[in-house]
Design a protein around this motif. Structure first.
Motif, short mmCIF file in Angstrom:
data_model
loop_
_atom_site.label_atom_id
_atom_site.label_comp_id
_atom_site.label_asym_id
_atom_site.label_seq_id
_atom_site.Cartn_x
_atom_site.Cartn_y
_atom_site.Cartn_z
N ASP A 371 0.84 -1.21 0.00
CA ASP A 371 0.00 0.00 0.00
C ASP A 371 0.87 1.25 0.00
O ASP A 371 0.59 2.22 -0.72
CB ASP A 371 -0.92 0.00 1.23
CG ASP A 371 -1.99 -1.08 1.18
OD1 ASP A 371 -2.23 -1.60 0.07
OD2 ASP A 371 -2.57 -1.38 2.24
N LEU A 372 1.91 1.23 0.81
CA LEU A 372 2.83 2.37 0.87
C LEU A 372 3.53 2.56 -0.47
O LEU A 372 3.66 3.69 -0.96
CB LEU A 372 3.86 2.16 1.98
CG LEU A 372 4.98 3.20 2.07
CD1 LEU A 372 4.41 4.59 2.32
CD2 LEU A 372 5.97 2.81 3.18
N HIS A 373 3.96 1.47 -1.08
CA HIS A 373 4.65 1.54 -2.37
C HIS A 373 3.75 2.19 -3.42
O HIS A 373 4.19 3.05 -4.20
CB HIS A 373 5.07 0.14 -2.81
CG HIS A 373 5.84 0.12 -4.09
ND1 HIS A 373 7.07 0.72 -4.24
CD2 HIS A 373 5.54 -0.42 -5.30
CE1 HIS A 373 7.50 0.55 -5.47
NE2 HIS A 373 6.59 -0.14 -6.15
N LEU A 374 2.47 1.82 -3.44
CA LEU A 374 1.53 2.41 -4.40
C LEU A 374 1.35 3.91 -4.14
O LEU A 374 1.28 4.70 -5.09
CB LEU A 374 0.18 1.70 -4.30
CG LEU A 374 0.11 0.27 -4.86
CD1 LEU A 374 -1.24 -0.36 -4.56
CD2 LEU A 374 0.37 0.29 -6.37
N LEU A 375 1.27 4.28 -2.87
CA LEU A 375 1.13 5.70 -2.53
C LEU A 375 2.33 6.50 -3.01
O LEU A 375 2.19 7.62 -3.52
CB LEU A 375 0.98 5.87 -1.01
CG LEU A 375 -0.40 5.61 -0.41
CD1 LEU A 375 -0.33 5.68 1.11
CD2 LEU A 375 -1.42 6.62 -0.93
N LEU A 376 3.51 5.93 -2.84
CA LEU A 376 4.72 6.62 -3.27
C LEU A 376 4.77 6.78 -4.78
O LEU A 376 5.19 7.82 -5.30
CB LEU A 376 5.95 5.85 -2.78
CG LEU A 376 6.14 5.79 -1.26
CD1 LEU A 376 7.31 4.89 -0.90
CD2 LEU A 376 6.35 7.18 -0.68
#
Length: 386
Positions: A371-376
Protein backbone atom coordinates in the motif's frame (compact mmCIF):
# COMPACT_ATOMS: atom_id res chain seq x y z
CA UNK A 1 -13.52 8.81 32.71
CA UNK A 2 -14.00 5.21 31.57
CA UNK A 3 -15.38 3.21 34.49
CA UNK A 4 -17.83 0.43 35.21
CA UNK A 5 -21.10 1.54 36.83
CA UNK A 6 -21.83 -0.08 40.21
CA UNK A 7 -25.28 1.03 41.31
CA UNK A 8 -25.84 1.78 44.98
CA UNK A 9 -28.68 3.47 46.83
CA UNK A 10 -26.77 6.33 48.46
CA UNK A 11 -27.90 9.06 50.81
CA UNK A 12 -28.74 12.25 48.93
CA UNK A 13 -27.64 14.77 51.55
CA UNK A 14 -24.13 13.39 51.48
CA UNK A 15 -22.25 16.66 51.42
CA UNK A 16 -22.27 19.59 53.82
CA UNK A 17 -20.86 21.74 51.01
CA UNK A 18 -23.88 22.65 48.89
CA UNK A 19 -23.43 24.02 45.38
CA UNK A 20 -27.12 24.72 44.78
CA UNK A 21 -26.81 28.43 45.54
CA UNK A 22 -23.65 28.78 43.45
CA UNK A 23 -25.17 27.00 40.50
CA UNK A 24 -28.53 28.74 40.61
CA UNK A 25 -27.71 32.11 42.12
CA UNK A 26 -28.78 33.88 38.95
CA UNK A 27 -31.73 31.57 38.27
CA UNK A 28 -34.32 34.26 38.79
CA UNK A 29 -32.78 36.42 36.08
CA UNK A 30 -31.97 33.59 33.69
CA UNK A 31 -33.24 33.98 30.16
CA UNK A 32 -33.73 31.14 27.74
CA UNK A 33 -35.63 30.76 24.51
CA UNK A 34 -39.35 30.16 24.83
CA UNK A 35 -39.73 29.57 21.11
CA UNK A 36 -38.67 25.96 20.72
CA UNK A 37 -38.28 23.98 17.51
CA UNK A 38 -40.90 21.49 16.43
CA UNK A 39 -38.94 18.64 18.05
CA UNK A 40 -39.19 20.21 21.49
CA UNK A 41 -37.58 18.21 24.30
CA UNK A 42 -35.56 18.83 27.44
CA UNK A 43 -32.21 18.34 25.70
CA UNK A 44 -32.98 20.86 22.97
CA UNK A 45 -34.06 23.44 25.56
CA UNK A 46 -30.88 23.02 27.60
CA UNK A 47 -28.65 23.13 24.53
CA UNK A 48 -30.31 26.38 23.48
CA UNK A 49 -28.76 28.03 26.55
CA UNK A 50 -25.88 29.79 24.88
CA UNK A 51 -24.16 31.33 27.90
CA UNK A 52 -22.79 29.44 30.91
CA UNK A 53 -24.39 31.96 33.32
CA UNK A 54 -27.81 30.82 32.19
CA UNK A 55 -29.23 28.05 34.33
CA UNK A 56 -30.04 24.52 33.20
CA UNK A 57 -31.75 24.08 36.58
CA UNK A 58 -34.40 26.63 35.61
CA UNK A 59 -35.00 24.85 32.31
CA UNK A 60 -35.53 21.51 34.07
CA UNK A 61 -37.88 23.09 36.61
CA UNK A 62 -39.93 24.67 33.81
CA UNK A 63 -40.02 21.36 31.91
CA UNK A 64 -41.28 19.48 34.98
CA UNK A 65 -43.69 22.32 35.81
CA UNK A 66 -45.31 21.83 32.41
CA UNK A 67 -46.22 18.29 33.44
CA UNK A 68 -43.36 16.49 31.68
CA UNK A 69 -41.48 13.54 33.14
CA UNK A 70 -37.69 13.38 33.31
CA UNK A 71 -35.89 10.11 33.94
CA UNK A 72 -32.40 9.63 35.36
CA UNK A 73 -31.31 7.98 32.09
CA UNK A 74 -32.42 11.11 30.19
CA UNK A 75 -30.44 13.34 32.56
CA UNK A 76 -27.36 11.13 32.28
CA UNK A 77 -27.45 11.24 28.48
CA UNK A 78 -27.94 15.02 28.38
CA UNK A 79 -25.06 15.44 30.85
CA UNK A 80 -22.86 13.21 28.69
CA UNK A 81 -23.67 15.24 25.58
CA UNK A 82 -22.97 18.49 27.44
CA UNK A 83 -19.59 17.20 28.60
CA UNK A 84 -18.70 16.23 25.04
CA UNK A 85 -19.49 19.83 24.07
CA UNK A 86 -17.42 21.11 27.03
CA UNK A 87 -20.52 22.65 28.60
CA UNK A 88 -19.34 21.62 32.05
CA UNK A 89 -21.27 24.16 34.12
CA UNK A 90 -24.62 23.07 32.68
CA UNK A 91 -23.65 19.41 33.11
CA UNK A 92 -22.85 20.11 36.76
CA UNK A 93 -26.24 21.74 37.22
CA UNK A 94 -27.88 18.56 35.96
CA UNK A 95 -25.78 16.58 38.45
CA UNK A 96 -26.92 18.93 41.23
CA UNK A 97 -30.55 18.35 40.24
CA UNK A 98 -30.04 14.58 40.43
CA UNK A 99 -28.39 14.80 43.87
CA UNK A 100 -31.12 17.06 45.29
CA UNK A 101 -34.02 14.83 44.19
CA UNK A 102 -34.27 11.70 46.30
CA UNK A 103 -36.32 9.80 43.74
CA UNK A 104 -33.15 9.34 41.68
CA UNK A 105 -30.88 6.47 42.74
CA UNK A 106 -27.37 7.60 41.93
CA UNK A 107 -24.59 5.22 40.88
CA UNK A 108 -20.89 5.31 41.70
CA UNK A 109 -20.33 6.62 38.18
CA UNK A 110 -22.71 9.53 38.81
CA UNK A 111 -20.67 10.57 41.85
CA UNK A 112 -17.38 10.09 39.99
CA UNK A 113 -18.57 12.28 37.11
CA UNK A 114 -19.68 14.90 39.64
CA UNK A 115 -16.16 15.03 41.12
CA UNK A 116 -14.70 15.57 37.66
CA UNK A 117 -17.22 18.33 36.92
CA UNK A 118 -16.50 20.01 40.26
CA UNK A 119 -12.85 20.17 39.32
CA UNK A 120 -13.57 21.60 35.87
CA UNK A 121 -16.07 24.24 37.06
CA UNK A 122 -14.87 25.24 40.54
CA UNK A 123 -11.32 23.87 40.73
CA UNK A 124 -9.49 21.05 42.44
CA UNK A 125 -10.22 22.29 45.99
CA UNK A 126 -13.97 22.05 45.40
CA UNK A 127 -13.65 18.53 44.00
CA UNK A 128 -11.52 17.54 46.99
CA UNK A 129 -14.00 18.94 49.53
CA UNK A 130 -16.92 17.24 47.81
CA UNK A 131 -15.11 13.87 47.86
CA UNK A 132 -14.14 14.17 51.52
CA UNK A 133 -17.74 15.01 52.50
CA UNK A 134 -19.14 11.92 50.77
CA UNK A 135 -20.37 9.17 53.13
CA UNK A 136 -18.10 6.09 53.43
CA UNK A 137 -20.44 4.06 51.20
CA UNK A 138 -19.87 6.54 48.37
CA UNK A 139 -16.09 6.44 48.63
CA UNK A 140 -15.63 3.64 46.15
CA UNK A 141 -12.98 2.74 43.61
CA UNK A 142 -14.74 4.95 41.05
CA UNK A 143 -14.91 8.08 43.19
CA UNK A 144 -11.35 7.58 44.44
CA UNK A 145 -10.18 7.18 40.85
CA UNK A 146 -12.07 10.32 39.82
CA UNK A 147 -10.23 12.36 42.45
CA UNK A 148 -6.93 10.70 41.53
CA UNK A 149 -7.59 11.65 37.89
CA UNK A 150 -8.21 15.26 38.96
CA UNK A 151 -4.92 15.38 40.85
CA UNK A 152 -3.08 13.82 37.90
CA UNK A 153 -4.61 16.27 35.43
CA UNK A 154 -3.49 19.15 37.66
CA UNK A 155 -0.02 17.54 38.03
CA UNK A 156 -0.36 17.56 41.83
CA UNK A 157 2.12 14.74 42.33
CA UNK A 158 2.31 14.81 46.13
CA UNK A 159 -1.47 14.80 46.60
CA UNK A 160 -1.89 12.07 43.99
CA UNK A 161 0.71 9.88 45.69
CA UNK A 162 -0.89 10.42 49.10
CA UNK A 163 -4.31 9.49 47.74
CA UNK A 164 -2.90 6.45 45.94
CA UNK A 165 -1.34 5.20 49.20
CA UNK A 166 -4.65 5.80 50.96
CA UNK A 167 -6.40 3.74 48.28
CA UNK A 168 -3.91 0.90 48.74
CA UNK A 169 -4.58 0.85 52.50
CA UNK A 170 -8.32 0.47 51.89
CA UNK A 171 -10.00 -2.85 51.18
CA UNK A 172 -11.32 -1.79 47.76
CA UNK A 173 -10.57 -3.84 44.69
CA UNK A 174 -8.05 -2.31 42.30
CA UNK A 175 -8.24 -2.12 38.51
CA UNK A 176 -5.65 -1.29 35.87
CA UNK A 177 -7.31 2.14 35.51
CA UNK A 178 -6.10 3.26 38.96
CA UNK A 179 -2.51 2.31 38.18
CA UNK A 180 -2.78 3.90 34.75
CA UNK A 181 -3.76 7.24 36.32
CA UNK A 182 -0.68 7.44 38.52
CA UNK A 183 1.57 6.28 35.65
CA UNK A 184 0.07 8.95 33.38
CA UNK A 185 0.92 11.54 36.04
CA UNK A 186 4.54 10.36 36.23
CA UNK A 187 4.83 10.52 32.44
CA UNK A 188 3.39 14.05 32.34
CA UNK A 189 5.80 15.40 34.98
CA UNK A 190 8.83 13.65 33.49
CA UNK A 191 9.32 11.09 36.26
CA UNK A 192 9.41 8.22 33.78
CA UNK A 193 11.63 6.10 36.02
CA UNK A 194 8.72 5.65 38.46
CA UNK A 195 6.45 3.99 35.90
CA UNK A 196 8.16 0.61 36.10
CA UNK A 197 7.81 0.67 39.90
CA UNK A 198 4.06 1.12 39.53
CA UNK A 199 3.91 -1.79 37.08
CA UNK A 200 5.75 -3.97 39.60
CA UNK A 201 3.16 -3.04 42.25
CA UNK A 202 0.34 -3.84 39.80
CA UNK A 203 1.82 -7.29 39.19
CA UNK A 204 2.29 -7.96 42.91
CA UNK A 205 -1.39 -7.21 43.43
CA UNK A 206 -2.26 -9.58 40.54
CA UNK A 207 -4.10 -6.85 38.63
CA UNK A 208 -4.37 -7.57 34.91
CA UNK A 209 -2.73 -4.86 32.78
CA UNK A 210 -4.62 -3.46 29.80
CA UNK A 211 -3.29 -1.96 26.57
CA UNK A 212 -3.10 1.49 28.23
CA UNK A 213 -0.89 0.02 30.98
CA UNK A 214 1.43 -1.54 28.44
CA UNK A 215 1.57 1.65 26.38
CA UNK A 216 2.54 3.76 29.40
CA UNK A 217 5.18 1.21 30.41
CA UNK A 218 6.60 0.96 26.87
CA UNK A 219 6.49 4.76 26.45
CA UNK A 220 8.45 5.29 29.66
CA UNK A 221 11.15 2.86 28.56
CA UNK A 222 11.31 4.31 25.03
CA UNK A 223 11.56 7.84 26.44
CA UNK A 224 14.53 6.66 28.52
CA UNK A 225 15.94 4.98 25.38
CA UNK A 226 15.79 1.57 27.07
CA UNK A 227 14.89 -0.17 23.82
CA UNK A 228 15.87 -3.65 24.99
CA UNK A 229 13.26 -3.36 27.74
CA UNK A 230 10.68 -2.15 25.20
CA UNK A 231 11.24 -5.34 23.21
CA UNK A 232 10.93 -7.49 26.34
CA UNK A 233 7.63 -5.80 27.21
CA UNK A 234 6.28 -6.44 23.71
CA UNK A 235 7.17 -10.13 24.11
CA UNK A 236 5.24 -10.11 27.38
CA UNK A 237 2.27 -8.50 25.64
CA UNK A 238 2.18 -11.26 23.03
CA UNK A 239 1.98 -13.88 25.79
CA UNK A 240 -0.65 -12.01 27.82
CA UNK A 241 -4.03 -13.77 27.96
CA UNK A 242 -5.69 -10.47 27.04
CA UNK A 243 -3.77 -10.14 23.78
CA UNK A 244 -6.08 -9.54 20.81
CA UNK A 245 -5.93 -8.14 17.27
CA UNK A 246 -5.71 -4.57 18.59
CA UNK A 247 -2.74 -5.44 20.79
CA UNK A 248 -0.97 -7.17 17.91
CA UNK A 249 -1.61 -4.16 15.65
CA UNK A 250 -0.04 -1.95 18.34
CA UNK A 251 2.96 -4.30 18.69
CA UNK A 252 3.51 -4.26 14.92
CA UNK A 253 3.39 -0.45 14.88
CA UNK A 254 5.93 -0.21 17.69
CA UNK A 255 8.22 -2.59 15.78
CA UNK A 256 7.93 -0.42 12.65
CA UNK A 257 8.58 2.70 14.73
CA UNK A 258 11.67 1.28 16.46
CA UNK A 259 13.14 -0.05 13.22
CA UNK A 260 12.34 2.96 11.04
CA UNK A 261 13.28 5.57 13.66
CA UNK A 262 16.59 3.92 14.49
CA UNK A 263 15.99 4.37 18.22
CA UNK A 264 18.74 2.66 20.17
CA UNK A 265 19.64 2.04 23.78
CA UNK A 266 20.97 5.10 25.58
CA UNK A 267 24.26 3.39 26.43
CA UNK A 268 24.92 2.53 22.79
CA UNK A 269 24.11 5.86 21.15
CA UNK A 270 24.15 9.54 21.88
CA UNK A 271 20.80 11.16 22.69
CA UNK A 272 18.77 12.27 19.72
CA UNK A 273 19.04 16.00 19.24
CA UNK A 274 15.81 17.96 19.70
CA UNK A 275 14.76 21.51 19.02
CA UNK A 276 13.71 23.99 21.66
CA UNK A 277 10.13 23.40 22.76
CA UNK A 278 9.09 19.77 23.02
CA UNK A 279 11.65 17.49 24.63
CA UNK A 280 12.59 14.16 23.11
CA UNK A 281 10.60 12.44 25.89
CA UNK A 282 7.49 14.43 25.01
CA UNK A 283 7.81 13.69 21.28
CA UNK A 284 8.23 9.97 21.93
CA UNK A 285 5.28 9.98 24.33
CA UNK A 286 3.05 11.63 21.71
CA UNK A 287 4.20 9.11 19.11
CA UNK A 288 3.30 6.19 21.35
CA UNK A 289 -0.07 7.77 22.10
CA UNK A 290 -0.78 7.82 18.37
CA UNK A 291 0.22 4.16 18.10
CA UNK A 292 -1.99 3.30 21.08
CA UNK A 293 -5.07 4.75 19.39
CA UNK A 294 -4.11 3.02 16.16
CA UNK A 295 -4.05 -0.23 18.11
CA UNK A 296 -7.50 0.61 19.44
CA UNK A 297 -8.67 1.47 15.91
CA UNK A 298 -9.61 5.00 16.98
CA UNK A 299 -8.92 7.13 13.90
CA UNK A 300 -10.72 10.16 15.36
CA UNK A 301 -8.23 10.39 18.23
CA UNK A 302 -5.31 10.01 15.84
CA UNK A 303 -6.70 12.86 13.72
CA UNK A 304 -7.04 15.06 16.82
CA UNK A 305 -3.50 14.40 18.08
CA UNK A 306 -1.92 14.94 14.67
CA UNK A 307 -3.85 18.17 14.14
CA UNK A 308 -2.82 19.42 17.59
CA UNK A 309 0.85 18.59 17.01
CA UNK A 310 0.87 20.36 13.66
CA UNK A 311 -0.75 23.45 15.21
CA UNK A 312 2.04 23.74 17.80
CA UNK A 313 4.47 24.92 15.06
CA UNK A 314 7.09 22.69 16.67
CA UNK A 315 9.73 21.20 14.41
CA UNK A 316 8.64 17.70 13.40
CA UNK A 317 11.11 14.84 13.21
CA UNK A 318 11.17 11.91 10.81
CA UNK A 319 9.94 9.75 13.69
CA UNK A 320 6.75 11.80 13.98
CA UNK A 321 5.94 11.45 10.29
CA UNK A 322 6.81 7.74 10.31
CA UNK A 323 4.55 7.20 13.33
CA UNK A 324 1.46 8.94 11.93
CA UNK A 325 1.97 7.57 8.42
CA UNK A 326 2.33 3.96 9.59
CA UNK A 327 -0.67 4.34 11.92
CA UNK A 328 -2.94 5.48 9.08
CA UNK A 329 -1.58 2.75 6.80
CA UNK A 330 -2.11 -0.07 9.28
CA UNK A 331 -5.74 1.04 9.75
CA UNK A 332 -6.27 1.12 6.00
CA UNK A 333 -6.68 4.90 5.63
CA UNK A 334 -4.67 5.43 2.43
CA UNK A 335 -6.11 8.89 1.76
CA UNK A 336 -4.87 10.26 5.09
CA UNK A 337 -1.55 8.45 4.70
CA UNK A 338 -1.10 10.14 1.33
CA UNK A 339 -1.83 13.53 2.90
CA UNK A 340 0.88 12.89 5.51
CA UNK A 341 3.37 12.10 2.73
CA UNK A 342 2.47 15.42 1.05
CA UNK A 343 2.86 17.31 4.35
CA UNK A 344 6.20 15.64 4.97
CA UNK A 345 7.49 16.51 1.49
CA UNK A 346 6.34 20.13 1.87
CA UNK A 347 7.87 20.52 5.31
CA UNK A 348 10.59 23.15 5.37
CA UNK A 349 12.06 21.85 8.62
CA UNK A 350 13.07 18.30 7.73
CA UNK A 351 14.22 16.31 4.71
CA UNK A 352 11.77 13.84 3.23
CA UNK A 353 13.24 10.35 3.72
CA UNK A 354 10.83 7.50 3.16
CA UNK A 355 13.50 4.81 2.88
CA UNK A 356 13.17 3.96 6.57
CA UNK A 357 9.66 2.66 5.98
CA UNK A 358 11.07 -0.51 4.49
CA UNK A 359 10.48 -1.56 8.11
CA UNK A 360 6.95 -2.58 7.05
CA UNK A 361 8.46 -5.50 5.21
CA UNK A 362 10.82 -6.23 8.11
CA UNK A 363 7.89 -6.86 10.48
CA UNK A 364 6.02 -8.98 7.92
CA UNK A 365 3.40 -6.36 7.01
CA UNK A 366 3.72 -7.10 3.31
CA UNK A 367 0.23 -5.89 2.39
CA UNK A 368 0.81 -2.54 4.10
CA UNK A 369 4.25 -2.26 2.51
CA UNK A 370 2.57 -2.69 -0.88
CA UNK A 371 0.00 0.00 0.00
CA UNK A 372 2.83 2.37 0.87
CA UNK A 373 4.65 1.54 -2.37
CA UNK A 374 1.53 2.41 -4.40
CA UNK A 375 1.13 5.70 -2.53
CA UNK A 376 4.72 6.62 -3.27
CA UNK A 377 4.27 5.84 -6.96
CA UNK A 378 1.10 7.98 -7.08
CA UNK A 379 3.03 10.89 -5.57
CA UNK A 380 6.12 10.43 -7.74
CA UNK A 381 8.26 9.49 -4.76
CA UNK A 382 11.04 6.94 -4.67
CA UNK A 383 12.00 4.92 -1.61
CA UNK A 384 15.33 6.63 -1.41
CA UNK A 385 16.19 9.88 0.24
CA UNK A 386 15.39 12.85 -1.97
Amino acid sequence: MASRPLFLNLRRRSSNFSFTRLLSSDAANTQYVDEYPETDNLKSRIFRLRLPKRSATTVIEKWVGEGNQVSISDLRQISKDLRKSQRFKHALEISEWMVSHEEYKLSDTDYAIRIDLMKKVFGIDAAERYFEDLPPTAKTSETYTALLHSYAAAKLTEKAEELFERMKRSDMSFSALMYNEIMTLYMSVGQVEKVSTVVEELKRQKVAPDIFTYNLWISSCAAALNIDQVKRIMDEMRCDSGCNDGWLRYINLVNVYLTASCLANAESSSPIETEKGFTQREWITYDFLVMLYAGLGNKEKIDQIWKSLRMTKQKMTSRNYICILSSYLILGHSKEAGEVIDQWKQSSTIDFDISALSAFGDVVLTEKANDLHLLLIQRNCSQTKE
